[in-house]
Design a protein around this motif. Sequence first.
Motif, PDB file in Angstrom:
ATOM      1  N   UNK A 285       0.729  -1.193  -0.059  1.00 19.82           N
ATOM      2  CA  UNK A 285      -0.129  -0.234  -0.043  1.00 19.82           C
ATOM      3  C   UNK A 285       0.774   1.378  -0.179  1.00 19.82           C
ATOM      4  N   UNK A 286       2.121   1.147   0.846  1.00 16.12           N
ATOM      5  CA  UNK A 286       2.872   2.433   1.004  1.00 16.12           C
ATOM      6  C   UNK A 286       3.641   2.651  -0.342  1.00 16.12           C
ATOM      7  N   UNK A 287       3.945   1.794  -1.103  1.00 20.17           N
ATOM      8  CA  UNK A 287       4.619   1.757  -2.504  1.00 20.17           C
ATOM      9  C   UNK A 287       3.716   2.010  -3.592  1.00 20.17           C
ATOM     10  N   UNK A 288       2.414   1.422  -3.810  1.00 17.28           N
ATOM     11  CA  UNK A 288       1.562   1.460  -4.875  1.00 17.28           C
ATOM     12  C   UNK A 288       0.351   2.075  -4.730  1.00 17.28           C
ATOM     13  N   UNK A 289      -0.139   2.218  -3.560  1.00 12.25           N
ATOM     14  CA  UNK A 289      -1.354   2.841  -3.117  1.00 12.25           C
ATOM     15  C   UNK A 289      -2.897   2.266  -3.732  1.00 12.25           C
ATOM     16  N   UNK A 290      -2.507   0.832  -3.984  1.00 16.55           N
ATOM     17  CA  UNK A 290      -3.864   0.058  -4.194  1.00 16.55           C
ATOM     18  C   UNK A 290      -4.855   0.274  -3.289  1.00 16.55           C
ATOM     19  N   UNK A 291      -5.947   0.511  -4.022  1.00 14.81           N
ATOM     20  CA  UNK A 291      -7.323   0.681  -3.003  1.00 14.81           C
ATOM     21  C   UNK A 291      -7.618  -0.545  -2.438  1.00 14.81           C
ATOM     22  N   UNK A 292      -7.163  -1.877  -3.131  1.00 19.08           N
ATOM     23  CA  UNK A 292      -7.377  -3.212  -3.018  1.00 19.08           C
ATOM     24  C   UNK A 292      -6.920  -3.721  -1.703  1.00 19.08           C
ATOM     25  N   UNK A 293      -5.773  -3.020  -1.308  1.00 14.80           N
ATOM     26  CA  UNK A 293      -5.107  -3.129   0.001  1.00 14.80           C
ATOM     27  C   UNK A 293      -6.057  -2.806   1.378  1.00 14.80           C
ATOM     28  N   UNK A 294      -6.933  -1.553   0.887  1.00 14.74           N
ATOM     29  CA  UNK A 294      -7.806  -1.183   2.053  1.00 14.74           C
ATOM     30  C   UNK A 294      -9.033  -2.081   2.203  1.00 14.74           C
ATOM     31  N   UNK A 295      -9.426  -2.699   1.020  1.00 15.22           N
ATOM     32  CA  UNK A 295     -10.545  -3.471   0.925  1.00 15.22           C
ATOM     33  C   UNK A 295     -10.191  -4.897   1.563  1.00 15.22           C
ATOM     34  N   UNK A 296      -8.982  -5.086   1.472  1.00 20.48           N
ATOM     35  CA  UNK A 296      -8.425  -6.702   2.080  1.00 20.48           C
ATOM     36  C   UNK A 296      -8.184  -6.316   3.585  1.00 20.48           C
ATOM     37  N   UNK A 297      -7.848  -5.219   4.082  1.00 19.34           N
ATOM     38  CA  UNK A 297      -7.850  -4.974   5.467  1.00 19.34           C
ATOM     39  C   UNK A 297      -9.259  -5.158   6.052  1.00 19.34           C
ATOM     40  N   UNK A 298     -10.114  -4.323   5.283  1.00 15.22           N
ATOM     41  CA  UNK A 298     -11.589  -4.261   5.797  1.00 15.22           C
ATOM     42  C   UNK A 298     -12.022  -5.864   5.936  1.00 15.22           C
ATOM     43  N   UNK A 299     -11.811  -6.373   4.744  1.00 13.57           N
ATOM     44  CA  UNK A 299     -12.239  -8.114   5.020  1.00 13.57           C
ATOM     45  C   UNK A 299     -11.773  -8.716   6.212  1.00 13.57           C
ATOM     46  N   UNK A 300     -10.327  -8.299   6.558  1.00 14.72           N
ATOM     47  CA  UNK A 300      -9.592  -8.895   7.688  1.00 14.72           C
ATOM     48  C   UNK A 300     -10.273  -8.427   8.945  1.00 14.72           C
ATOM     49  N   UNK A 301     -10.432  -7.223   9.090  1.00 10.34           N
ATOM     50  CA  UNK A 301     -10.499  -6.771  10.420  1.00 10.34           C
ATOM     51  C   UNK A 301     -12.022  -6.072  10.786  1.00 10.34           C
ATOM     52  N   UNK A 302     -12.956  -5.894   9.843  1.00  9.21           N
ATOM     53  CA  UNK A 302     -14.146  -5.161   9.780  1.00  9.21           C
ATOM     54  C   UNK A 302     -14.914  -5.610  10.822  1.00  9.21           C
ATOM     55  N   UNK A 303     -15.173  -7.007  10.984  1.00  5.59           N
ATOM     56  CA  UNK A 303     -15.810  -7.809  12.079  1.00  5.59           C
ATOM     57  C   UNK A 303     -15.265  -7.170  13.733  1.00  5.59           C
ATOM     58  N   UNK A 304     -13.999  -7.277  13.767  1.00 10.32           N
ATOM     59  CA  UNK A 304     -13.402  -6.901  14.956  1.00 10.32           C
ATOM     60  C   UNK A 304     -13.529  -5.423  15.302  1.00 10.32           C
ATOM     61  N   UNK A 305     -13.433  -4.580  14.586  1.00 11.17           N
ATOM     62  CA  UNK A 305     -13.577  -3.358  14.746  1.00 11.17           C
ATOM     63  C   UNK A 305     -15.195  -2.830  15.099  1.00 11.17           C
ATOM     64  N   UNK A 306     -15.824  -3.339  14.188  1.00 12.77           N
ATOM     65  CA  UNK A 306     -17.249  -3.254  14.760  1.00 12.77           C
ATOM     66  C   UNK A 306     -17.519  -3.568  15.892  1.00 12.77           C
ATOM     67  N   UNK A 307     -16.865  -4.621  16.524  1.00 12.76           N
ATOM     68  CA  UNK A 307     -17.212  -4.920  17.804  1.00 12.76           C
ATOM     69  C   UNK A 307     -16.488  -4.225  18.749  1.00 12.76           C
ATOM     70  N   UNK A 308     -15.541  -3.336  18.435  1.00 16.72           N
ATOM     71  CA  UNK A 308     -15.059  -2.342  19.374  1.00 16.72           C
ATOM     72  C   UNK A 308     -15.742  -1.199  19.404  1.00 16.72           C
ATOM     73  N   UNK A 309     -16.227  -0.805  18.189  1.00 19.78           N
ATOM     74  CA  UNK A 309     -17.243   0.255  18.217  1.00 19.78           C
ATOM     75  C   UNK A 309     -18.483  -0.015  18.977  1.00 19.78           C
ATOM     76  N   UNK A 310     -19.003  -1.011  18.968  1.00 20.34           N
ATOM     77  CA  UNK A 310     -20.324  -1.521  19.600  1.00 20.34           C
ATOM     78  C   UNK A 310     -20.122  -1.422  21.070  1.00 20.34           C
ATOM     79  N   UNK A 311     -18.790  -2.006  21.370  1.00 24.35           N
ATOM     80  CA  UNK A 311     -18.659  -1.975  23.040  1.00 24.35           C
ATOM     81  C   UNK A 311     -18.731  -0.765  23.429  1.00 24.35           C
TER      82      UNK A 311
END
Length: 196
Positions: free
Chosen positions: A21-47
């Motif tokens: 991401x730092x070299x090429x700034x691919x948006x697909x990298x952000x999408x991949x992080x979303x797929x990996x961690x969205x459920x975890x972070x949603x849990x933090x926000x709900x808490x």
Amino acid sequence: MLIGKRKYLKGLSDADLLLIYKKKEWNACIDELYERYAHLLFGVFIKYVKDNDNAADLLMELFGKLPALLKKHEILQVKAWLHQVSRNEALQFLRKSKKFTGVSLEENNIGHLSGNLPEEEEKEEALSKEKELILLEKVMEQLKPAQKECIRLFFIEQLSYEEVMSKTQLSFKEVKSHLQNGKRNLKIMMEQNIAS
């Protein structure tokens, strides 16, 4: 090409994902992080905020800010860093709102049905709510197709961001944009119809 990038990124570690991401700034990298961690972070926000709508909005906002944050910070442990950032965002939200009520915008617009209301008032409230829902269906038809589809999947079918991205083949950024613009347009059209 996007499908190929996503497939390639799936096999990478978080550290490698950040490097790319730092070299090429691919948006697909952000999408991949979303797929990996969205459920975890949603849990933090709900808490912290105790409300699904606000938690979903905070999650959207965080991933919207993520490209700038990733470039700005040196990150050793992605999961721990994302957890900390989401916690900070939730606390900042609570400080801004001072007294958190947990009442969503939709509930405010439609009104509350409480058992303490006289029977006639309850009927009026129910009728008003039904009229608003019929109007909402009508104005939804006036949205752009992509906005309408994202709104339908996320709010009506209650799919997750990941599921909406998968069904529509849109990136996180595109889904976020369609949801935000769609919500804004719906609100404007609802207000215009109620006023006329």
